[in-house]
Design a protein around this motif. Sequence first.
Motif, mmCIF file in Angstrom:
data_model
loop_
_atom_site.group_PDB
_atom_site.id
_atom_site.type_symbol
_atom_site.label_atom_id
_atom_site.label_comp_id
_atom_site.label_asym_id
_atom_site.label_seq_id
_atom_site.Cartn_x
_atom_site.Cartn_y
_atom_site.Cartn_z
ATOM 1 N N SER A 61 0.826 -1.210 0.000
ATOM 2 C CA SER A 61 0.000 0.000 0.000
ATOM 3 C C SER A 61 0.862 1.262 0.000
ATOM 4 C CB SER A 61 -0.927 -0.005 1.221
ATOM 5 O OG SER A 61 -1.682 1.180 1.286
ATOM 6 N N ALA A 82 2.409 1.709 -3.400
ATOM 7 C CA ALA A 82 1.383 2.184 -4.331
ATOM 8 C C ALA A 82 1.112 3.674 -4.136
ATOM 9 C CB ALA A 82 0.101 1.380 -4.161
ATOM 10 N N GLN A 138 2.045 -5.915 -7.299
ATOM 11 C CA GLN A 138 0.686 -5.558 -6.894
ATOM 12 C C GLN A 138 0.564 -4.053 -6.710
ATOM 13 O OE1 GLN A 138 -2.003 -7.763 -6.616
ATOM 14 N NE2 GLN A 138 -3.094 -5.797 -6.586
ATOM 15 N N ASP A 159 -2.212 -1.670 -8.317
ATOM 16 C CA ASP A 159 -3.089 -0.837 -7.488
ATOM 17 C C ASP A 159 -2.994 0.638 -7.882
ATOM 18 O OD1 ASP A 159 -3.787 -3.131 -6.171
ATOM 19 O OD2 ASP A 159 -2.544 -2.744 -4.399
#
Length: 287
Positions: free
Chosen positions: A144, A147, A179, A183
């Motif tokens: 996260s 991202a 990922q 994202d």
Amino acid sequence: MSVWLPSAPCTPGACVETRASRAAVPRAAVRFAAVVALVLVGVLVSLVGLRPPAGAVRRWSRWVVRASGVRVRISGAAPPTSGLLLVANHVSWLDIPLLGAVRPARMLAKADIRAWPVVGALVARGGVLFIERDRIRALPDTVSRIADALRGGAAVVAFPEGSTWCGRGQGRFRRAVFQAALDADVPVQPVRVRYRLARGGPSTTPAYVGDDALLTSVWRVVTARDVVAEVDVRPVVRPADHLDRRALARAAQTAVIDVAAMVAHVPEVSGGCLPAQPSPAIRASLV
């Protein structure tokens, strides 16, 4: 063993060539001093909180590599200037300034470094993204944060193999960091890094593998002659063209794989790359 920290079957004794000679010592000492001086300049810039322009960072990165006696050849298109995930195969500590010469970017480093005296504060000032490599549960939060940095327009550098290889072989790209690109919906820029001799043929002299010490590796590089670093910036890979992070990782790995090196690399029990523990220090702290 965590998904962030796989091992590579390469050791200095089995995989790394040395070509040093006594006559090379004076030249190597000058090179070593030049590398240290350039690194100190980078440290001072970080300490005073300056944010040099991208062009200056690129030149400084090239100078670090050239000061070590390694020539640099960069080919391919210029990377996008927006949010970008740069991924490359991992061979040497030289990979880091080489990618800085392609595009200045934020690095990933293990969280333990934040607590190191002096160094922790310096890398934090430099915009390093800290990750907890040994905690699987922390992985979603790490993805996260990467991202978020990508959405903000930053470039982030990752070495998805998770460990350095000697250059005769390569590891599998781990999927987790891809990922973040999915994202954030930013492109992935694969970069192929190879070290060769000026007269032709691959060189494993710059490899920083197994239980190699950083200063030992640096000294081996500065005493070597006719080593060339080839950096091939491959076409970007768009997340929208791939179903998931597995497919995105596979596409990026296909773009950087060195088929010639993989064919030439035939592990043997007595003379090839032998199983090794992941090396500590800086190289082990990078994804």
